[in-house]
Design a protein around this motif. Structure first.
Motif, short mmCIF file in Angstrom:
data_model
loop_
_atom_site.label_atom_id
_atom_site.label_comp_id
_atom_site.label_asym_id
_atom_site.label_seq_id
_atom_site.Cartn_x
_atom_site.Cartn_y
_atom_site.Cartn_z
N UNK A 41 7.00 6.81 -3.79
CA UNK A 41 5.90 6.61 -4.73
C UNK A 41 5.37 7.94 -5.24
N UNK A 42 5.17 8.87 -4.31
CA UNK A 42 4.61 10.16 -4.72
C UNK A 42 5.60 10.97 -5.54
N UNK A 82 7.66 3.74 -9.32
CA UNK A 82 6.67 2.68 -9.23
C UNK A 82 7.36 1.33 -9.27
N UNK A 138 0.83 -1.20 0.00
CA UNK A 138 0.00 0.00 0.00
C UNK A 138 0.87 1.26 0.00
N UNK A 139 1.96 1.22 0.79
CA UNK A 139 2.86 2.37 0.86
C UNK A 139 3.52 2.60 -0.50
N UNK A 140 3.85 1.52 -1.18
CA UNK A 140 4.54 1.68 -2.47
C UNK A 140 3.60 2.28 -3.51
N UNK A 141 2.30 2.37 -3.17
CA UNK A 141 1.36 3.04 -4.07
C UNK A 141 0.98 4.41 -3.50
N UNK A 142 1.71 4.82 -2.46
CA UNK A 142 1.52 6.17 -1.94
C UNK A 142 0.57 6.29 -0.76
N UNK A 143 0.14 5.15 -0.20
CA UNK A 143 -0.83 5.23 0.90
C UNK A 143 -0.16 4.92 2.24
N UNK A 144 -0.45 5.73 3.25
CA UNK A 144 0.14 5.49 4.57
C UNK A 144 -0.65 4.40 5.28
N UNK A 160 6.16 5.54 0.71
CA UNK A 160 5.09 6.43 0.25
C UNK A 160 5.64 7.64 -0.48
#
Ligand SMILES: Nc1ncnc2c1ncn2[C@@H]1O[C@H](COP(=O)(O)OP(=O)(O)OP(=O)(O)O)[C@@H](O)[C@H]1O
Ligand SMILES: [Mg+2]
Lengths: 372, 249
Positions: free
Chosen positions: B76-77, B81, A339-345, B73
């Motif tokens: 990623x931002x 990817x 999830x973090x690797x997709x930008x979610x904490x 995170x």
């Protein structure tokens, strides 16, 4: 309350295993608390209710289409069609304590063949500083249809005990949509029990959202009494902080071609505890019946504890289908990394999960639980 | 531009990667090959910042700036990817909710599940179609009950949606059927054309018949044992990894 001492809190046959999932000692400690006069409704209870039961009081709004009435123990109203406590078995100590101690209640009667458009909403508040015992009777006449919403709440800082028992009787071909939202306070105890009997061709669609509680024992018993009676019970269970929640669904199939579908989704966080037990019992006469139990609990922290226990008991050789699936899954380092690797904490991920878990496909209910 | 310079990586006390250097320019494809256990996934995880892997020495830079201090995170931002070799299943979370949240997060929305602009849903549907993931899958729980190939398609779907600058794909072609492999190759070619820096980890040169790598690095026991152009990939396909050790593997 003579006789209470000789009755156990739990019978072995009530549970798929001998283990106690509810900590009955806590209930024992609070069972003799003095009655509480009034409980302040918490902010999430913000609907217009047809009946409000709080402490020892009840207020009822008159309606044209449905009969909603006050009931009190020992006074039988409409004895022809329903007797309070006719179904509640005095099999466990808590149900006996409830039977002796409950003081305020409401009866809802839907006349035969009537289709009720506007839901019947009942609020029950208790468990603030003492004991509150509430009783609700639902009666659906032959061929009638209704939606009933029960909000089972406690005053916000409550430390007391509440027992709420709902007895429902569905005559042939009636249809009950039953929504229960229960949120006791983080330190109060709740004994919530439903006993629902369904006659031939009757159907209950029940959805429960149950959140936390110091200890919550949330039990539903469905008896499918005659042919083609059906129940679908869906549970969304959340326990966080130090809350403990034990939810039980029992479906007893007596009639032929009866059907029960039990689905539970739960999440447990922090140091909380959550159990869902699903039991389907298909009796000898219940030929060509169907049952499915599907229960999944997500562990969202290392210190959280959960059990998902399904059980099937089949006494006939002619079952159409019977399946069960139960699991406790955890969000571990790899999930969180994903999830973090997709930008979610972690927090965002948890909130998303809870949102999906509680999403019911019913916009009214969704609005209510977001406030819970 | 992604730069890995003199990277040493450990798990606990165990050193897994030694002195790894590579540079991937925008609009190029860098293939990473190597036998099982040679450290390919470790490299990918480390670039993304998985907490299990510690960087003992060296640096990872995005456009000249070190990203070692950033959380996964934040990486990623910033536009990195990583498509995983084995994406986990997340019971309880619907794929559509997840995708919506990823997109909303990038827009800086407060409520990650809001649908402000209905075009966002169309975008998700279209991307699903491109990667060949049936629309119904959007309403299922993330990767729960997905086949190996479907999980890989879901990773590609997320590449399309998030439009990253650096795309690392860890074996996107394994578990894929023939059409799937062609689809991966086609997407990789498009990413290159759009100026992305692409790192493709793979065991098979077959994918390179559709899209040529600009550079190939071969990992062996945690070090870069060989580097070259596409011919290196074909040599591995023909001869295996024996040449790295003079036939003593
Ligand atoms: N968390 C870990 N703990 C211990 N050892 C690890 C860990 N992660 C990786 N390793 C070890 O590091 C080495 C490299 O593993 P890695 O997964 O990076 O290989 P790979 O090249 O991706 O292999 P494959 O082609 O099979 O995917 C292996 O020997 C592996 O056992
Ligand atoms: Mg790997």
């Amino acid at each position: 309350m003579s006789g209470v001492e000789s009755v156990p809190y739990q019978r072995i046959r009530d549970s798929p295993t001998i283990k106690y999932y509810t900590d009955w000692r806590l209930f024992e400690e609070k069972r003799s608390l003095p009655y509480e006069e009034y409980g302040a409704p918490p902010p999430w209870t913000r609907r217009k209710y047809d009946a409000v039961i709080t402490g020892k009081e009840i207020m009822v709004e008159k309606r044209e289409d449905v009969l909603v009435e006050e009931i009190t123990p020992g006074r039988r109203i409409h004895g022809i069609w329903i007797k309070p406590l006719q179904m509640l078995p005095s099999d466990t100590r808590m149900s006996l304590i409830h039977a002796y101690r409950w003081r305020a209640g409401a009866a809802v009667m839907i006349p035969p063949a009537r289709v009720i458009q506007e839901p019947v909403r009942i609020l029950s508040v208790g468990g603030g500083d003492g004991y509150a015992g509430h009783h609700i009777l639902l009666y659906l006449g032959r061929g009638s249809q209704a939606r009933v919403e029960i909000h089972d709440a406690a005053p916000e800082e409550g430390r007391g005990l509440k027992t709420l028992v709902v007895e429902a009787m569905l005559e042939a071909s009636s249809h009950l949509e039953l929504i229960t939202m229960a949120k006791p306070s983080a330190s109060s105890l709740l004994y919530h029990r439903k006993i629902i009997g369904v006659e031939a061709g009757g159907r209950v669609d029940s959805r429960s959202i149950v959140i936390g509680g110091g200890f919550t024992h949330y039990r539903e018993d469905y008896e499918l009494r005659d042919t083609k009676a059906e129940v679908s019970a869906d549970y969304r269970l959340v326990s966080s902080g130090k809350c403990r929640l034990d939810a039980i669904s029992n479906a007893v199939h007596k009639g032929s071609k009866t059907r029960s579908i039990i689905k539970a989704r739960g999440a447990v966080m922090d140091e909380a505890y959550l159990t869902h037990r699903g039991l389907a019992r298909i009796g000898r006469e219940a030929v060509e019946s169907e049952t499915s139990i599907d229960s999944l609990i997500l562990l969202l922290s290392r210190k959280a504890k959960a059990n998902a226990v399904p059980m099937l008991e089949i006494r006939t050789s002619r079952v159409n289908s019977a399946c069960h699936a139960a699991s406790v899954a955890s969000l571990d380092e790899d999930h969180l990394f994903y999830l973090a690797s997709r930008g979610l904490s972690r927090d965002e991920a948890t909130r998303l999960l809870l949102r999906d878990l509680l999403e019911t496909g019913d916009s009214d209910v969704n609005m209510d639980w977001r406030c819970m | 531009m992604l730069t890995v310079a003199g990277l040493h990586v450990k798990v606990g006390e165990l050193t897994i990667l030694r002195d790894i250097s590579l540079a991937v320019r925008p609009g190029t494809l860098h293939a990473v090959m190597g036998p099982n256990g040679s450290g390919k996934s470790t490299l990918a995880y480390t670039i993304m910042g998985h907490p299990r892997y510690t960087v003992a020495r060296g640096d990872i830079r995005l456009n000249g700036e070190s990203i070692l201090g950033l959380s996964p995170e934040e990486r990623s931002l910033k536009g990195i990817f990583l498509g995983l070799q084995e994406p986990p299943s997340i019971p309880g979370l619907r794929l559509s909710t997840f995708l919506l949240a990823i997109l909303n997060k990038r827009r800086g929305a407060e409520d990650l599940t809001e649908v402000k602009d209905p075009r966002i849903l169309r975008k998700i549907n279209e991307a699903a179609k491109i990667v060949g993931l049936p629309k119904e899958y959007l309403y299922r729980e993330v990767n729960v009950g997905f086949s190996g190939g479907e999980k890989k398609r879901n990773e590609l779907l997320q590449v399309l949606l998030t439009d990253p600058k650096v795309v690392i794909l860890d074996e996107p072609d394994s578990g894929m059927d023939v059409d799937g492999v062609r689809k991966v190759a086609q997407l990789v070619a498009e990413l290159k054309d759009k100026g992305k820096a692409v790192v493709l980890i793979t065991h098979y040169a077959r994918i390179f018949s559709h899209v040529e790598p600009d550079e190939v690095s071969v990992l062996y026991k945690g070090v870069v044992a060989a580097r070259g152009g596409p011919e290196l990939a074909y040599k591995i396909e023909r001869e295996g990894y024996g040449f790295l050790t003079g036939g003593r593997r």
